[in-house]
Design a protein around this motif. Structure first.
Motif, mmCIF file in Angstrom:
data_model
loop_
_atom_site.group_PDB
_atom_site.id
_atom_site.type_symbol
_atom_site.label_atom_id
_atom_site.label_comp_id
_atom_site.label_asym_id
_atom_site.label_seq_id
_atom_site.Cartn_x
_atom_site.Cartn_y
_atom_site.Cartn_z
ATOM 1 N N ALA A 134 57.279 79.971 121.089
ATOM 2 C CA ALA A 134 58.184 80.002 121.636
ATOM 3 C C ALA A 134 57.977 80.458 123.132
ATOM 4 C CB ALA A 134 59.262 81.529 121.214
ATOM 5 N N ARG A 144 60.794 78.018 123.768
ATOM 6 C CA ARG A 144 61.061 78.947 124.559
ATOM 7 C C ARG A 144 62.837 78.760 125.181
ATOM 8 N NH1 ARG A 144 61.890 79.415 130.455
ATOM 9 N NH2 ARG A 144 61.000 81.057 131.974
ATOM 10 N N ALA A 173 64.949 80.218 122.098
ATOM 11 C CA ALA A 173 64.799 81.582 122.302
ATOM 12 C C ALA A 173 66.033 81.622 123.435
ATOM 13 C CB ALA A 173 63.292 81.847 122.597
ATOM 14 N N LEU A 226 59.390 86.027 118.025
ATOM 15 C CA LEU A 226 58.799 84.868 118.730
ATOM 16 C C LEU A 226 57.539 85.271 118.849
ATOM 17 C CD1 LEU A 226 60.338 85.750 122.421
ATOM 18 C CD2 LEU A 226 61.466 83.712 119.997
ATOM 19 N N LEU A 243 54.681 85.215 125.867
ATOM 20 C CA LEU A 243 55.483 85.680 125.361
ATOM 21 C C LEU A 243 56.415 87.475 125.904
ATOM 22 C CD1 LEU A 243 53.858 85.410 121.980
ATOM 23 C CD2 LEU A 243 56.123 84.098 122.981
#
Length: 251
Positions: free
Chosen positions: A8, A14, A17, A29, A37
């Motif tokens: 993620a 990404r 998310a 994540l 992150l």
């Protein structure tokens, strides 16, 4: 609603998310980079749990499940993956085994363990990130293409089992063409085609997953390519992919 996304920190993971957070999902994540992150978490409006882990070690996939199994995850997105480029006799065996562990083994583990929970609850969605590479042989990227074919076929088999048992669980597989991420840059190769926008692909994939679609192929040109693949002789497909991959290779 809670979504777990692997890989993620960058690219499709990404952007998925970001979009799921906009839709109101809380997130778990995972990636290797804690710093990336943390930066992502700060910009998201929803609640976010960060788990730093390296899924190229399959035992970490089991540990990840153990951490999450009591949280009642609603959506699992298996996005983490890597590539390896070069002639099969020249590529690193260690690198390829790392690829197989991440792209295949850990994805298999997480899919199986969470699917069992989802089926028991009769609720949940799985999105496995494959590639248009899944429909073709992959000279000069043999291990990567083979790994993505595994993801597609595993997902297809589970999809049929779900249909036959009339479960409310859904499984989807994303098969994009080139996407504007750091994937090719990390491999040191160029894009053969104009890459699709990562956020647009991510949004399309999530929307289609939520509708229960199985095979998700963004962009018309890739839909045509995938649709034509079964009608091409294997020898011709391998020649076409070899030519494309050869052009991408650094001089």
């Amino acid at each position: 609603m809670i979504a777990l996304i692997t890989g993620a920190s960058t690219g499709l993971g990404r952007d998925m998310a970001i979009y799921l957070s906009e839709l109101g999902y809380d997130l778990i994540l995972t990636a290797r980079s804690k710093n990336k992150l943390v930066k992502l978490k700060k910009m998201l409006p929803s609640r976010v749990k960060i788990i730093t882990t390296d899924l190229s070690k399959p035992e970490n996939a089991i540990k990840l499940y153990d951490v999450c199994k009591n949280i009642k995850v609603d959506v699992l997105i298996n996005n983490a993956g890597v590539g390896a480029v070069g002639a099969f006799d020249n590529t690193s065996l260690d690198e390829e085994l790392n690829l197989i562990n991440l792209n295949v083994t850990s994805l298999h583990i997480l899919t199986k363990l969470f699917y069992r929970d989802f089926k028991r609850r009769n609720h949940g969605k799985i999105l496995n990130v494959s590639s248009s590479a899944a429909f073709f042989p992959g000279p000069l990227m043999a291990a990567y293409y083979a790994s993505k074919n595994y993801v597609l076929n595993l997902s297809q088999s589970i999809y049929r089992e779900i249909k036959e048992t009339k479960s409310a669980v859904t499984i989807s597989v994303l098969c994009p063409g080139p996407v504007q991420t750091n994937f090719n840059k990390r491999l040191g190769v160029s894009n053969s085609f104009s890459p699709a926008n990562s956020y647009e692909v991510s949004r399309y994939a999530i929307d289609m997953m939520l509708k229960g679609a199985f095979c998700i192929v963004p962009k018309l040109n890739m839909k045509i390519s995938v649709a034509c693949a079964p009608f091409l002789p294997a020898n011709l497909k391998s020649k076409i992919i070899y030519t494309i991959q050869k052009r991408k290779m650094p001089l």
